[in-house]
Write a protein that holds these residues in place. Structure first.
Motif, mmCIF file in Angstrom:
data_model
loop_
_atom_site.group_PDB
_atom_site.id
_atom_site.type_symbol
_atom_site.label_atom_id
_atom_site.label_comp_id
_atom_site.label_asym_id
_atom_site.label_seq_id
_atom_site.Cartn_x
_atom_site.Cartn_y
_atom_site.Cartn_z
ATOM 1 N N ARG A 340 0.831 -1.211 0.000
ATOM 2 C CA ARG A 340 0.000 0.000 0.000
ATOM 3 C C ARG A 340 0.858 1.251 0.000
ATOM 4 O O ARG A 340 2.005 1.230 0.472
ATOM 5 C CB ARG A 340 -0.950 -0.009 1.201
ATOM 6 C CG ARG A 340 -1.910 -1.191 1.189
ATOM 7 C CD ARG A 340 -2.819 -1.229 2.400
ATOM 8 N NE ARG A 340 -3.621 -2.447 2.415
ATOM 9 C CZ ARG A 340 -4.761 -2.613 1.767
ATOM 10 N NH1 ARG A 340 -5.259 -1.605 1.069
ATOM 11 N NH2 ARG A 340 -5.418 -3.763 1.804
ATOM 12 N N PHE A 341 0.275 2.330 -0.531
ATOM 13 C CA PHE A 341 0.987 3.600 -0.546
ATOM 14 C C PHE A 341 -0.021 4.741 -0.519
ATOM 15 O O PHE A 341 -1.190 4.574 -0.883
ATOM 16 C CB PHE A 341 1.904 3.707 -1.766
ATOM 17 C CG PHE A 341 1.215 3.525 -3.096
ATOM 18 C CD1 PHE A 341 0.785 4.624 -3.823
ATOM 19 C CD2 PHE A 341 1.008 2.256 -3.621
ATOM 20 C CE1 PHE A 341 0.152 4.468 -5.054
ATOM 21 C CE2 PHE A 341 0.376 2.092 -4.850
ATOM 22 C CZ PHE A 341 -0.054 3.192 -5.562
ATOM 23 N N ASN A 342 0.470 5.920 -0.078
ATOM 24 C CA ASN A 342 -0.381 7.094 0.088
ATOM 25 C C ASN A 342 0.413 8.325 -0.330
ATOM 26 O O ASN A 342 1.301 8.783 0.397
ATOM 27 C CB ASN A 342 -0.813 7.198 1.556
ATOM 28 C CG ASN A 342 -1.898 8.234 1.783
ATOM 29 O OD1 ASN A 342 -1.839 9.336 1.251
ATOM 30 N ND2 ASN A 342 -2.879 7.889 2.604
ATOM 31 N N TYR A 343 0.101 8.844 -1.531
ATOM 32 C CA TYR A 343 0.841 9.993 -2.064
ATOM 33 C C TYR A 343 0.734 11.213 -1.156
ATOM 34 O O TYR A 343 1.727 11.928 -0.925
ATOM 35 C CB TYR A 343 0.327 10.356 -3.465
ATOM 36 C CG TYR A 343 0.676 9.362 -4.543
ATOM 37 C CD1 TYR A 343 2.003 9.100 -4.888
ATOM 38 C CD2 TYR A 343 -0.327 8.685 -5.236
ATOM 39 C CE1 TYR A 343 2.325 8.199 -5.895
ATOM 40 C CE2 TYR A 343 -0.016 7.768 -6.239
ATOM 41 C CZ TYR A 343 1.309 7.530 -6.568
ATOM 42 O OH TYR A 343 1.626 6.626 -7.550
ATOM 43 N N ASP A 344 -0.458 11.479 -0.639
ATOM 44 C CA ASP A 344 -0.669 12.685 0.151
ATOM 45 C C ASP A 344 0.169 12.664 1.433
ATOM 46 O O ASP A 344 0.776 13.673 1.805
ATOM 47 C CB ASP A 344 -2.154 12.833 0.498
ATOM 48 C CG ASP A 344 -3.024 13.027 -0.733
ATOM 49 O OD1 ASP A 344 -2.605 13.774 -1.634
ATOM 50 O OD2 ASP A 344 -4.104 12.425 -0.816
ATOM 51 N N GLN A 345 0.180 11.531 2.109
ATOM 52 C CA GLN A 345 0.950 11.456 3.340
ATOM 53 C C GLN A 345 2.453 11.545 3.065
ATOM 54 O O GLN A 345 3.204 12.152 3.846
ATOM 55 C CB GLN A 345 0.616 10.159 4.085
ATOM 56 C CG GLN A 345 -0.801 10.134 4.643
ATOM 57 C CD GLN A 345 -1.095 8.890 5.457
ATOM 58 O OE1 GLN A 345 -0.188 8.164 5.858
ATOM 59 N NE2 GLN A 345 -2.372 8.635 5.713
ATOM 60 N N CYS A 346 2.903 10.969 1.957
ATOM 61 C CA CYS A 346 4.324 11.082 1.598
ATOM 62 C C CYS A 346 4.699 12.511 1.264
ATOM 63 O O CYS A 346 5.777 12.996 1.646
ATOM 64 C CB CYS A 346 4.653 10.146 0.433
ATOM 65 S SG CYS A 346 4.650 8.390 0.864
ATOM 66 N N ASP A 347 3.813 13.206 0.542
ATOM 67 C CA ASP A 347 4.068 14.616 0.227
ATOM 68 C C ASP A 347 4.134 15.450 1.503
ATOM 69 O O ASP A 347 4.964 16.356 1.632
ATOM 70 C CB ASP A 347 2.982 15.165 -0.698
ATOM 71 C CG ASP A 347 3.119 14.653 -2.125
ATOM 72 O OD1 ASP A 347 4.231 14.226 -2.500
ATOM 73 O OD2 ASP A 347 2.109 14.670 -2.862
ATOM 74 N N ARG A 348 3.260 15.133 2.456
ATOM 75 C CA ARG A 348 3.267 15.871 3.730
ATOM 76 C C ARG A 348 4.561 15.623 4.483
ATOM 77 O O ARG A 348 5.139 16.549 5.080
ATOM 78 C CB ARG A 348 2.068 15.436 4.588
ATOM 79 C CG ARG A 348 1.922 16.222 5.888
ATOM 80 C CD ARG A 348 1.532 17.653 5.587
ATOM 81 N NE ARG A 348 1.460 18.464 6.792
ATOM 82 C CZ ARG A 348 2.488 19.101 7.342
ATOM 83 N NH1 ARG A 348 3.698 18.974 6.795
ATOM 84 N NH2 ARG A 348 2.327 19.852 8.413
ATOM 85 N N ALA A 349 5.029 14.397 4.454
ATOM 86 C CA ALA A 349 6.296 14.071 5.118
ATOM 87 C C ALA A 349 7.472 14.752 4.419
ATOM 88 O O ALA A 349 8.400 15.250 5.077
ATOM 89 C CB ALA A 349 6.505 12.558 5.142
ATOM 90 N N GLY A 350 7.443 14.802 3.074
ATOM 91 C CA GLY A 350 8.504 15.478 2.335
ATOM 92 C C GLY A 350 8.555 16.961 2.649
ATOM 93 O O GLY A 350 9.641 17.538 2.810
ATOM 94 N N LEU A 351 7.390 17.588 2.742
ATOM 95 C CA LEU A 351 7.338 19.009 3.097
ATOM 96 C C LEU A 351 7.871 19.225 4.511
ATOM 97 O O LEU A 351 8.599 20.204 4.764
ATOM 98 C CB LEU A 351 5.891 19.509 2.998
ATOM 99 C CG LEU A 351 5.648 20.982 3.377
ATOM 100 C CD1 LEU A 351 6.433 21.903 2.450
ATOM 101 C CD2 LEU A 351 4.155 21.297 3.324
#
Length: 456
Positions: A340-351
């Motif tokens: 599984r993966f979640n683009y939004d949560q990864c983007d939030r972590a990157g920010l």
């Protein structure tokens, strides 16, 4: 001996730094030889690639960082490896870390310089032979064999050898295991298979210290739950037995053990969530040790002050720094491999990583670790950190990103735990108590949790 490649590297570094501090405060202290044992073939290849270079104080920095191991599916790091110590023994003419080289390393240097069979190697070290392939010993012996012999002398000179159970059986380390080691310490014993301990003990009875936590990840058995497609019988009849760690086995046999209830590593307040969720039975006797006070964790107070201003987070109670949950449900996707993966949560972590690196608090990529339950989400997270202009945050690509299984035994000053799942998909195996316990206890100063609040 410790379960996990990265965990072994981190433990070796911690032992080295501690023993250096002890040596620096003794009158006759010399440099402690703490070796992180990797694949012997990797050591030979690594040493021959830079043996002709000049030794400098910052060699470890220049060659630092984890690199892929060409001979196994793991990583290799120069610092504290046998190649590092051999290079230091032969080429370091002064002190290191403010300490003189120990007599055992000087003896290896003397052997390399005075034994005629190593003459060709010395010529290569000094630049008199251009290509390592031209190095020959007595009887036409190749240079790799000569380097391997010197590496064996280095390992035998070690004060402590830190490696994984699998690597402990390699010929380069067997001599130290069988004839030199006076005792054995097994770390992460809650994740270590019983047969691995038999490999470590080998001959005779020696003092053995086990440390671990059965509430964190259990031993990995790849064939566990797998069945034959025709008969539907288990492929591995002993898989369930193999899942029982040596620590759990000893506890079940009523072997005496000591249960520690004082936290010395994580900042005061940083373990509160893990205590409530994973260790409720310890709450009556649990306490934070003196090393967890805020004055000993200045980075924790700085990050919380920054989070209060930049993210509008509520400040922790006086004298504590609590973990911070950032609500970001996102959409949880499923890959072809059922990960599984979640683009939004990864983007939030990157920010969040960008903001921390640019906060002016002196935070580096080495201070930050990102844990996520799913391998597919780990790959998305790595892609998020790799994209964009490297000039904006050149170090963001060096942030460690791993699954919980790979992060066991590791720690970082700041950890970002990306849950991946949301209330639509449900918690899935993220709710596994062993993984939750691990994920909530890998930080020293501050823990960010990114996920869907409705799922938690």
């Amino acid at each position: 001996m410790i379960e996990g490649t990265i965990a072994a590297t981190n433990l070796a570094i911690r032992i080295y730094k501690l023993t250096v501090q002890v040596s620096q405060h003794t009158d006759r202290g010399c440099l402690p030889v703490i070796i992180r044992g990797y694949n012997p073939r990797t050591e030979v290849q690594a040493f021959t690639s830079f043996a002709a270079e000049e030794w400098t104080e910052d060699m470890a920095k220049k060659k630092g960082g984890m690199k892929p191991d060409p001979y196994q599916s793991s990583t290799w790091e120069y610092w504290l490896s046998p190649a590092f110590w051999l290079f230091t023994a032969i080429k370091c003419n002064g002190d290191q870390a403010g300490l003189p080289l120990p007599p055992k390393l000087l003896a290896v240097r003397e052997t390399a310089q005075n034994d005629p069979k190593f003459a060709g190697l010395l010529q290569y070290f000094n630049g008199e032979i251009e290509h390592f392939g031209q190095v020959r010993g007595p009887g036409g012996r190749r240079g790799e064999g000569l380097v391997g012999e010197l590496l064996s002398l280095i390992v035998d000179a070690a004060d402590a050898l830190v490696t994984t159970p699998h690597m402990y059986g390699e010929p380069l380390y067997i001599g130290f295991r069988d004839n030199i080691a006076r005792g054995i310490a097994l770390n992460e014993a809650g994740a270590m298979k019983q047969q691995d301990v038999i490999l470590a003990m080998d001959r005779g009875l020696r003092p053995c210290l086990l440390g671990g936590d059965e509430k964190q990840l259990t031993p990995t058995v790849m064939t566990h739950a797998k069945r034959d497609t025709i008969t539907e019988k288990p492929l591995n009849m002993f898989a369930s037995f193999a899942k029982i760690s040596v620590l759990e086995h000893l506890k079940r046999t009523s072997y005496p053990f000591i249960m520690l209830s004082t936290q010395y590593r994580i900042v005061n307040g940083g373990f509160d969530v893990a205590l409530d969720v994973c260790y409720p039975e310890f709450k009556a006797n649990f306490k934070y040790g003196p090393t967890t006070s805020l004055k000993n964790h200045p980075k924790a107070t700085k990050v919380e002050a920054w989070a209060s201003t930049a993210l509008g987070a509520t400040r922790s109670p006086r004298g504590k720094v609590l973990p911070l949950f950032l609500n970001c449900p996102g959409i949880c996707y499923q890959s072809e491999s059922w990960s599984r993966f979640n683009y939004d949560q990864c983007d939030r972590a990157g920010l969040l990583v960008d903001n921390l690196l640019g906060s002016g608090l002196g935070i580096t990529a080495g201070d930050i670790g990102i844990i996520t339950p799913y391998r597919a989400n780990m790959e998305v997270m790595e892609g998020v950190l790799a994209r964009g202009d490297p000039a904006d945050h050149p170090s963001r690509r060096n942030v460690q990103v791993d699954t919980a299984d790979s992060f066991q035994g590791c720690e970082r000053s700041i950890v970002i735990f990306v849950l991946t799942v949301n209330s639509v998909k449900g918690p899935q195996f993220v709710a596994d108590p062993h993984r939750i316990c691990l994920d909530l206890s890998r930080h020293r100063d501050f823990l960010f949790v990114i996920g869907d609040l409705d799922t938690c």
